[in-house]
Design an enzyme around this catalytic site. Sequence first.
Site, PDB file in Angstrom:
ATOM      1  CG  HIS A 435       3.511  55.226   9.462  1.00  0.00           C
ATOM      2  ND1 HIS A 435       3.772  56.542   8.976  1.00  0.00           N
ATOM      3  CD2 HIS A 435       2.312  55.174   9.522  1.00  0.00           C
ATOM      4  CE1 HIS A 435       2.950  56.747   8.032  1.00  0.00           C
ATOM      5  NE2 HIS A 435       1.250  55.809   8.815  1.00  0.00           N
ATOM      6  CD  GLU A 436       0.459  51.097   9.712  1.00  0.00           C
ATOM      7  OE1 GLU A 436      -0.770  51.792   9.775  1.00  0.00           O
ATOM      8  OE2 GLU A 436       1.108  51.916   8.761  1.00  0.00           O
ATOM      9  CG  HIS A 439      -0.950  55.640  12.271  1.00  0.00           C
ATOM     10  ND1 HIS A 439      -1.672  56.864  12.206  1.00  0.00           N
ATOM     11  CD2 HIS A 439      -0.963  55.240  10.969  1.00  0.00           C
ATOM     12  CE1 HIS A 439      -1.361  57.006  10.821  1.00  0.00           C
ATOM     13  NE2 HIS A 439      -0.589  56.641  10.363  1.00  0.00           N
TER      14      HIS A 439
END
Length: 816
Positions: A435-436, A439
């Site tokens: 997820h990160e 980003h």
Amino acid sequence: MSHIRFFPRHRLALACMLASVSSFSFAQNQCAVADLQQSRDLAAAVSGAEYDCYHAWFSAPSATLNDIYSEASLSRIQVALDQEIARYRGEAEQARVLENLGEFVRAAYYVRYNAGTGTPEFSEALSQRFAQSTNLFLNNPHALDQGREQVGAMKSLTLMVDNVKQLPLTMDSMMAALMHFNRDTAKDTQWVDGLNNLFRSMAGHAANDAFYRYMANNTHHIDTLARFASDNAWALDTDANFIVFNALRETGRLLASPDQETKRKALAVMQQVMQRYPLGSEHDKLWLAAVEMMSYYAPEGLNGLNLEQAKQDLAARVMPNRFECQGPAIIRSEDLTDAQAAKACEVLAAKEADFHQVANTGNQPVADDLNDRVEVAVFASNDSYVDYSSFLFGNTTDNGGQYLEGTPSRADNTARFVAYRYANGEDLSILNLEHEYTHYLDARFNQYGSFSDNLAHGHIVWWLEGFAEYMHYKQGYKAAIDLIPSGKLSLSTVFDTTYSHDSNRIYRWGYLAVRFMLENHPQDVESLLALSRSGQFAQWAQQVTVLGQQYDAEFERWLDTLEVVVEPEQPGTDPEEPSEPTDPEVQVTELAANQSLQLSGEAYSEKLFYVDVPANTVRFNVSIEGAGDADLYMSYNKVAHYYDFEMSQYADGSNEEIQFAPEQNGYVKAGRYYISLTGRDSYDSVNLVAALEVEAQTPPTQVQDDLAPVVLESGEAKVLTVHQQRYAAVYVPEGVKEVRVWMSSQSNANDPYGAGNVDLYASRKHWPTAEQHEYASNYAGSNEYLAIPVTEAGYVHFSLQAPQQGDDVEMLVYFF
């Protein structure tokens, strides 16, 4: 450590046993909102509810403020609550009633908070009566009894204080309860967590004028908290260490008070803490907490400290490992081996290849983005993350990790995402790794400019968070799909999401919107990304608004077609190796949380289950109760057996319970927990229950703000999410005559959830509040302006306060 007990039988004998007949028994509760609305005796219906009713209460529609959550209805609940408290004798059934009534009240205040600015607040008189109910409870001789139900009542009725925002009325009784903390009571961390609600409430009352006035007249409480922390320093070596840490941390937050005596006493305590627990000592997280509070609210107290050198020294000690991937990632870690770091590189490389294919980037970064490397900082545990990350990297830690983009156009910028491991075995177990990393990739290849630039015109949070979730889960996001039956959001509503909305809307509905657009309208996604890659975020917002209206009906129909599809393992992530070979006929069955499963079995039989504990779980325990002699064994992230387990409370009979204490962040470790129910002898009608309470699904309090002040720069816009209050400051150099501040809403005024209202207050000599300030702009809505004359260099302090519903706002400061 595992507690292994061998029975006089062989594993193969168990595998060959005939399975006995099992029967399922589910509690049938009339606790749905519609049932409560039809109830002739609401207090009785609430009193008899089960734990799994809480979700319905907290997620009730705002229309319930006109019936079950009306002021008149809550007044009757308050009377019933006082009656139950008066007859409370510490019995488990009585405690369950108290907890139910307390949770119902808290749910009502939560629903009211989320209803928007058009709905009247509950009266001050009602909130004060609930606070007095808490006092009445704490004065009961059985208030602090231990036991699952008794602790549940205590936790609910003390946390209620933060919901009703009446800590000045209950501070004395909550401080008195704190004095019951000792070496014996510290063993029950759930009980200690109930005492910790004092500090949750203190944090929730930041910038509350009534609380600051109360503390100004009762500064002896600061002395008491300092003595409490000093006298109980032994607890720093126990699982109850969080109570001492939070006592000192919330004392430090009192530095924000405009009262000089309060601030003087709090500063003296922080300086004593720094002397007693210097950086590098065993409990230096207290030094870090003191420095954090002082740097926010009293930076003059840090004169003479070389904080940059302290950060370098701490980073070298806490994160000694460094591994460079062949791609852009550099992995710094607390405890990853080179082999594990290499595996993480493989996971990130696979995710990057997938990202470029899904987003069709052509591997071309956006203009002016120099973030060709990204630092992945991995702490060994959530405790380490909470202790050290904020000081080292400046991020908040009430989350599962965070991407810090910085200013991508600067050559000296360091893009970084900070994460932690949820288990420390051979597997990576890095929470939100993909997820990160998404980003980072999205910011570099899809979003021109900084994070503030991206948010400047709204209508983009659904993409930023939803796309990161999609890249992690693809078609396998069960938690998102499970939301659909509880009530659909329109696509337009999801597109209007801001960071001031709840996590379900931000992450899970964002995922659903992104998935819908990628699967059904990829050309529209291409058009949107062309806008964001060139920095045309105003045009993005306009186009998203049009697309929402265009596809609302199609999105609603599409939601009905969804089912979970399990994704294959990503390259570089091997399936977990079992500790022993598993017999083909052994089945592990999912156990539904908060529902009773009735089982019977023969001697030496074994039944295997698992339960998934989501993030933000505040309570989790597994219990059995029934006839005969069954034993309960559990493991985290691996199948449990009687001969291989990590946790057990086995005893004669079939009445056992395993409780899981929350970690330092207040939440139980998320992940999959395996259960073995094994017959020491035959057993019959044994009820197996995995009881858990999840804050993310049934939020017990309003969403908490990041109370760390944001440092502003002249001419640079900053976007802040304000739920209740935020702080900001700007340093004004010599020669400036006037500071002008513009604050503008970033939300859509047509949002069906209601437009927010954030007021702006400023002072030059202290942190302002709604009552104590030098300058104020408090018009309706969140568009505010101040012109502040200055005569000398120094900080100008700002307080952003949302009296009802919060908002995303942009702050812009100029010097004249």
